[in-house]
Design a protein around this motif. Structure first.
Motif, mmCIF file in Angstrom:
data_model
loop_
_atom_site.group_PDB
_atom_site.id
_atom_site.type_symbol
_atom_site.label_atom_id
_atom_site.label_comp_id
_atom_site.label_asym_id
_atom_site.label_seq_id
_atom_site.Cartn_x
_atom_site.Cartn_y
_atom_site.Cartn_z
ATOM 1 N N GLN A 188 -1.386 45.243 -31.069
ATOM 2 C CA GLN A 188 -1.958 44.043 -31.563
ATOM 3 C C GLN A 188 -2.416 43.359 -30.378
ATOM 4 O O GLN A 188 -1.481 42.987 -29.476
ATOM 5 C CB GLN A 188 -0.590 43.388 -32.401
ATOM 6 N N SER A 190 -4.696 40.356 -30.770
ATOM 7 C CA SER A 190 -4.608 38.852 -31.063
ATOM 8 C C SER A 190 -3.332 38.324 -31.972
ATOM 9 O O SER A 190 -2.864 39.180 -32.873
ATOM 10 C CB SER A 190 -5.963 38.531 -32.119
ATOM 11 N N ASP A 191 -2.737 37.105 -31.717
ATOM 12 C CA ASP A 191 -1.656 36.762 -32.363
ATOM 13 C C ASP A 191 -2.255 36.048 -33.618
ATOM 14 O O ASP A 191 -1.321 35.177 -34.254
ATOM 15 C CB ASP A 191 -0.655 36.016 -31.543
ATOM 16 N N GLN A 198 0.171 46.981 -37.881
ATOM 17 C CA GLN A 198 1.229 46.149 -37.898
ATOM 18 C C GLN A 198 2.117 45.938 -39.223
ATOM 19 O O GLN A 198 3.277 46.094 -39.169
ATOM 20 C CB GLN A 198 1.191 44.596 -37.477
#
Length: 332
Positions: A188, A190-191, A198
Motif C-alpha cells: 500500500q 498511499s494511505d 489490502q
C-alpha cells in the motif's frame, strides 16, 4: 463593419439551443446525426469559426472517451479494456488511453488534468481510487464518469467484492486441511484509500481468524507489483523451517512468483505448499493455478455500456456488483 457570427447566430439559424450547438461541436456522439448536420450547415452558411478540432470531430460524428488505468502493470486491465472496446463496437466513439503505473498509489495529478488536457466526453477509471478533490472536480465539470474495480459515492461503479475473494481463498485452503498460511500482496503506497490487495488480505485474514488460525504478521509479505520482488518475498516466506503450507497471492502474477520460489527451495506444489491466485487470466490457466476468477471482460463491457447510457441521458449513479468464482486447479 459586420460583427463575426456567434454561437447564438448558429443556434438561431439551426433552430436549436446554444447548448445543443455546443454538444454538436464538442461532443457529437451526444446528438443525433440530423441535429449535427443542421448545426454544421449553419456553421458553414454563417462562416462561424469554432475550434478546428471541434469542427473535425463534428464532421466525423465522433465523441471521445478516456480510459485511465494501470495498463502497463496489470494483465487484468488489458482484459477489462477488451470488454470496453467490444461494448463500444461500431459506435462513433474514440477511445483514448491514459496510463497510471500502479493501482497501489493515488492517481490524483493525472486524473485532475484529464478533463482539460484530454477534451473528453466521458471517462472510465479502472482500478484507481478517486481522491475527494478529483471527485469534486469531475462532478463540478459534469463529465460522465464510470468507475471500474473501484467505488466512490455519487459515481457509477462496476466492481467485485475483493474482501469476499479473500474469504473464498481462505475457505478453500481450510477445506484442504491447511493450518499454516501465508499471504503475498502489493504494498500500500498511499494511505488515502484501501487497495484491492489490502481488501483481499482483509477477507483472508478475517476468515482464517474466524476458523481459529490467525494469520501472523511474519507470514505476510507486501511488495511492489514486480515479478522479481514477488519472487524474493516468496523465497523469504518459504525458506523458513515452519513455512506456510498454503499461500494466497493477491493476483496471478504474484502467485507465479510463489510457485517459482517453491521450486527453488525444493518444495513440491501442492504437497508441500498450496498456492491460490486472483484474476484467472491466461497465465493462471497455463500454469494450472487455482485462483479466484474475476469477470474481467464482462466488467469492462458493463462499464462502457453504462457510460454510453450516461452520454445519451444523464441519470442517477448506479452500483453494479459482479460475482467472483473459485477455480480449482493443480496448485491446491
Amino acid at each position: 463593419m459586420t460583427s463575426p457570427p456567434t454561437i447564438y447566430d448558429v443556434a438561431g439559424r439551426a433552430g436549436v439551443s446554444i447548448s445543443t450547438v455546443s454538444r454538436a461541436l464538442n461532443s457529437p456522439g451526444r446528438v443525433s446525426e440530423q441535429t449535427r448536420r443542421k448545426v454544421l450547415a449553419a456553421v458553414d452558411a454563417l462562416g462561424f469559426t469554432p475550434k478546428p478540432d471541434a469542427v473535425a470531430k463534428a464532421r466525423r460524428g465522433v465523441g471521445r472517451i478516456g480510459v485511465i488505468a494501470p495498463h502497463t502493470s496489470y494483465p487484468s486491465v488489458a482484459r477489462r479494456l477488451n470488454g470496453i472496446l467490444s461494448a463500444i463496437g461500431p459506435r462513433p466513439l474514440e477511445v483514448v488511453l491514459f496510463d497510471q503505473e500502479s493501482a497501489a498509489e493515488s492517481a490524483s495529478p493525472l486524473l485532475a488534468s484529464l478533463p482539460v488536457t484530454g477534451r473528453l466526453d466521458g471517462l472510465i477509471v479502472v482500478s484507481l481510487p478517486l481522491d475527494e478533490s478529483v471527485a469534486d472536480r469531475l462532478t463540478g465539470l459534469g463529465l460522465p464518469t464510470v468507475l471500474l474495480d473501484v467505488r466512490h459515492p455519487g459515481f457509477d461503479a462496476v466492481h467485485t467484492d475483493d474482501t469476499a475473494g479473500g474469504r473464498l481463498a481462505a475457505g478453500h485452503l481450510l477445506e484442504r486441511g491447511h493450518r499454516r498460511f501465508g499471504f503475498l500482496g502489493e504494498a500500500q503506497i498511499s494511505d488515502r484509500y484501501v487497495s484491492p490487495s489490502q481488501r483481499r488480505l482483509e477477507g483472508y485474514r478475517v476468515a482464517l481468524a474466524d476458523a481459529g488460525h490467525p494469520l501472523r504478521d511474519e507470514d505476510v509479505r507486501l511488495v511492489r507489483h514486480r515479478a522479481r520482488e514477488a519472487l524474493s518475498a516468496a523465497h523469504e516466506l518459504l525458506s523458513r523451517p515452519e513455512h506456510p503450507t498454503a499461500v494466497f497471492a493477491a493476483d496471478d502474477t504474484l502467485a507465479a512468483g510463489v510457485l517459482r520460489a517453491a521450486r527453488d527451495v525444493g518444495l513440491t506444489v501442492p504437497r508441500d505448499v498450496a498456492v491460490v491466485g486472483f484474476d484467472d487470466g491466461e497465465l493462471a490457466e497455463v500454469i494450472d493455478l487455482t485462483t479466484i476468477r474475476q469477470p474481467l471482460e464482462e466488467s469492462g463491457r458493463a462499464a462502457a455500456e453504462r457510460l454510453i447510457q450516461q452520454l445519451d441521458h444523464r441519470t442517477t449513479a448506479r452500483d453494479l456488483a459482479l460475482e467472483l468464482e473459485l477455480i480449482v486447479r493443480g496448485t491446491t
